[in-house]
Enzyme design. Structure first.
Site, PDB file in Angstrom:
ATOM      1  N   HIS A  34      -4.843  -1.103   0.996  1.00 50.43           N
ATOM      2  CA  HIS A  34      -5.926  -0.899   0.033  1.00 50.43           C
ATOM      3  C   HIS A  34      -7.071  -0.118   0.659  1.00 50.43           C
ATOM      4  CE1 HIS A  34      -7.007  -4.398   2.425  1.00 50.43           C
ATOM      5  NE2 HIS A  34      -8.275  -4.077   2.177  1.00 50.43           N
ATOM      6  N   HIS A 116     -10.931   4.532   3.893  1.00 48.98           N
ATOM      7  CA  HIS A 116      -9.726   4.479   4.714  1.00 48.98           C
ATOM      8  C   HIS A 116      -8.768   3.413   4.215  1.00 48.98           C
ATOM      9  CE1 HIS A 116     -12.135   1.179   6.330  1.00 48.98           C
ATOM     10  NE2 HIS A 116     -11.003   0.669   6.772  1.00 48.98           N
TER      11      HIS A 116
END
Length: 173
Positions: A34, A116
C-alpha cells in the site's frame, strides 16, 4: 481503535511488491502492499463516523490520478526501509495534504511525504546493504490510475482490514 488511510495499488503491482515483501517485510501477512496517506491514528466509534464523513468530502474534491512507481529506493540512514518510489505528482500531494489539514485531523505528519510502497523493512545494516544492492538493479516502471483510497482499522492480531472505501471524483459518489 487504530486506523490508517491508504491507497492499494493494482494486483499487478501488489504481486511484484509481495514477491519481495514475503522475504523481507515482517508486516507481509498483516497488510497488503500500500501507499500510506495517513499514518496510524486512534479514534473511538463516534469519532470515526465523523472522520469517514470528512473523507467522503475529500474524495469528492479530488479526481482520479496516475500513480507511477519508477525505481527502488531507501530511507537509509533514517531507517532501513526499502521501497518502490512513487512519483509525487500534484494530485497525490493534494490528497495527502487534505488528510493533514487543520480542519480534518489537525496534526502534522511525523515525516515529510515521500510516496512509496514498502518492500523491505526492519533489516539489519548488513541485510539492508545486500538487499538494497540487488533490488536497486530492478527495472520498476509501473503506471496505473488510482480512483479510490481506503480507511483501514487494525484487528487485535495486528492485521489491517478495510473499514470504508472512498472513490475519487464527483461522479463516483
Amino acid at each position: 481503535m487504530n486506523y490508517g488511510i491508504v491507497i492499494f495499488p493494482s494486483k499487478k503491482l501488489q504481486d511484484i511488491a509481495n514477491s519481495y515483501r514475503k522475504r523481507y517485510d515482517p508486516h507481509y501477512a498483516l497488510i497488503p502492499p500500500h501507499l500510506t496517506l495517513k499514518n496510524v491514528f486512534s479514534a473511538d466509534d463516534e469519532h470515526i463516523k465523523d472522520i469517514a464523513g470528512k473523507l467522503s468530502h475529500i474524495a469528492k474534491e479530488h479526481d482520479p490520478f496516475t500513480l507511477k512507481a519508477y525505481k527502488v529506493s531507501s530511507f537509509q540512514p533514517v531507517n532501513n526501509v526499502i521501497y518502490f518510489k512513487v512519483d509525487p505528482n500534484p494530485e497525490l500531494q493534494a490528497l495527502h495534504d487534505a488528510m493533514h489539514h487543520r480542519e480534518f485531523m489537525g496534526d502534522e505528519p511525523e515525516y515529510s511525504f515521500v510516496p512509496h510502497i514498502t518492500v523491505a523493512q526492519k533489516l539489519s545494516n548488513d541485510e539492508h546493504s545486500d538487499i538494497y544492492g540487488s533490488l536497486s538493479m530492478l527495472g520498476i516502471d509501473h503506471e496505473e490510475t488510482i480512483d479510490r483510497f481506503h480507511l483501514l482499522y487494525q484487528l487485535e492480531n495486528g492485521s489491517w482490514t478495510v473499514y470504508e472505501t472512498f472513490r475519487l471524483g464527483k461522479e463516483n459518489q
